[in-house]
Design a protein around this motif. Structure first.
Motif, PDB file in Angstrom:
ATOM      1  N   TYR A  67      41.513 -19.483 -45.166  1.00 19.97           N
ATOM      2  CA  TYR A  67      40.994 -19.126 -43.840  1.00 19.97           C
ATOM      3  C   TYR A  67      40.777 -17.617 -43.792  1.00 19.97           C
ATOM      4  O   TYR A  67      41.628 -16.846 -44.244  1.00 19.97           O
ATOM      5  N   THR A  92      40.366 -26.801 -48.444  1.00 28.90           N
ATOM      6  CA  THR A  92      39.654 -26.515 -47.202  1.00 28.90           C
ATOM      7  C   THR A  92      39.334 -25.027 -47.161  1.00 28.90           C
ATOM      8  O   THR A  92      40.230 -24.190 -47.290  1.00 28.90           O
ATOM      9  N   THR A  94      37.604 -22.194 -44.760  1.00 32.36           N
ATOM     10  CA  THR A  94      37.129 -21.893 -43.421  1.00 32.36           C
ATOM     11  C   THR A  94      36.869 -20.395 -43.279  1.00 32.36           C
ATOM     12  O   THR A  94      37.776 -19.593 -43.495  1.00 32.36           O
ATOM     13  N   GLU A 152      33.599 -24.835 -43.965  1.00 31.92           N
ATOM     14  CA  GLU A 152      33.175 -24.541 -42.598  1.00 31.92           C
ATOM     15  C   GLU A 152      33.002 -23.036 -42.471  1.00 31.92           C
ATOM     16  O   GLU A 152      33.842 -22.269 -42.941  1.00 31.92           O
ATOM     17  N   SER A 153      31.918 -22.623 -41.826  1.00 31.00           N
ATOM     18  CA  SER A 153      31.670 -21.192 -41.672  1.00 31.00           C
ATOM     19  C   SER A 153      30.632 -20.952 -40.587  1.00 31.00           C
ATOM     20  O   SER A 153      30.035 -21.883 -40.059  1.00 31.00           O
TER      21      SER A 153
END
Length: 175
Positions: A67, A92, A94, A152-153
């Motif tokens: 993240y 994941t 992000t 995700e971005s």
């Protein structure tokens, strides 16, 4: 100069505000984690980010969580090379898309989505900015060999080249 962090085993948590986790500024920054289910959290500039230097973030195995607010996860800024490489695991990635959280709204999306410059992004600076100097972008790469991964971005991410920069994403196997 060079800054190197090697971790051979264990489930680890890495947290920093900026310029960390494989960050190269006029030098080499390397984070290599060989095993474990790891959590990486960062504000800006890292997780494989380079400006006039080389930033490398290498993770071998484990189900990992990455993240950051922006400028990382394989970001090549001006004159730099940034790479995040992950061999295996269900990971994941992000780069915070919400501009209210990241603090860098993009006018291309009514200022609701942030300027991520992440996840395989190479970006330079245009000459029409405040200082009047143009600088070519670098090389940014996000490489994930295997596993069921999630990305995700916000804007300017996931394989983006801007202002003579080159960005790439390679996801080898999995969903």
């Amino acid at each position: 100069g060079a800054g190197i962090l090697l971790d051979l085993a264990g489930d680890d948590t890495y947290e920093a505000r900026k310029g960390s986790q494989g960050y190269g500024l006029f030098g080499l920054g390397l984070l290599a984690d060989y095993a474990g289910n790891d959590k990486y959290s960062l504000g800006y500039s890292g997780q494989g980010a380079g400006y006039f230097g080389i930033g490398m973030h290498l993770d071998a195995t484990g189900d990992d969580t990455f993240y950051l607010l922006g400028d990382g996860q394989g970001y090549g800024g001006t004159g730099g090379v940034g790479a995040l490489a992950n061999v295996s695991g269900n990971d994941t990635y992000t780069a915070e898309p919400d501009s209210a959280k990241a603090g860098r709204p993009d006018y291309h999306s009514q200022n609701k989505i942030t300027v991520s410059q992440a996840q395989g992004c190479g970006a330079g600076m245009r000459a029409d900015g405040s200082h009047g100097h143009a600088w070519a972008g670098g090389l940014g790469a996000l490489i994930d060999i295997e596993g069921n991964d999630k990305y995700e971005s916000g804007n300017w991410s996931i394989g983006t080249g801007y202002w003579y920069g080159t960005g790439l994403v390679y996801d080898g196997d999995g969903d």
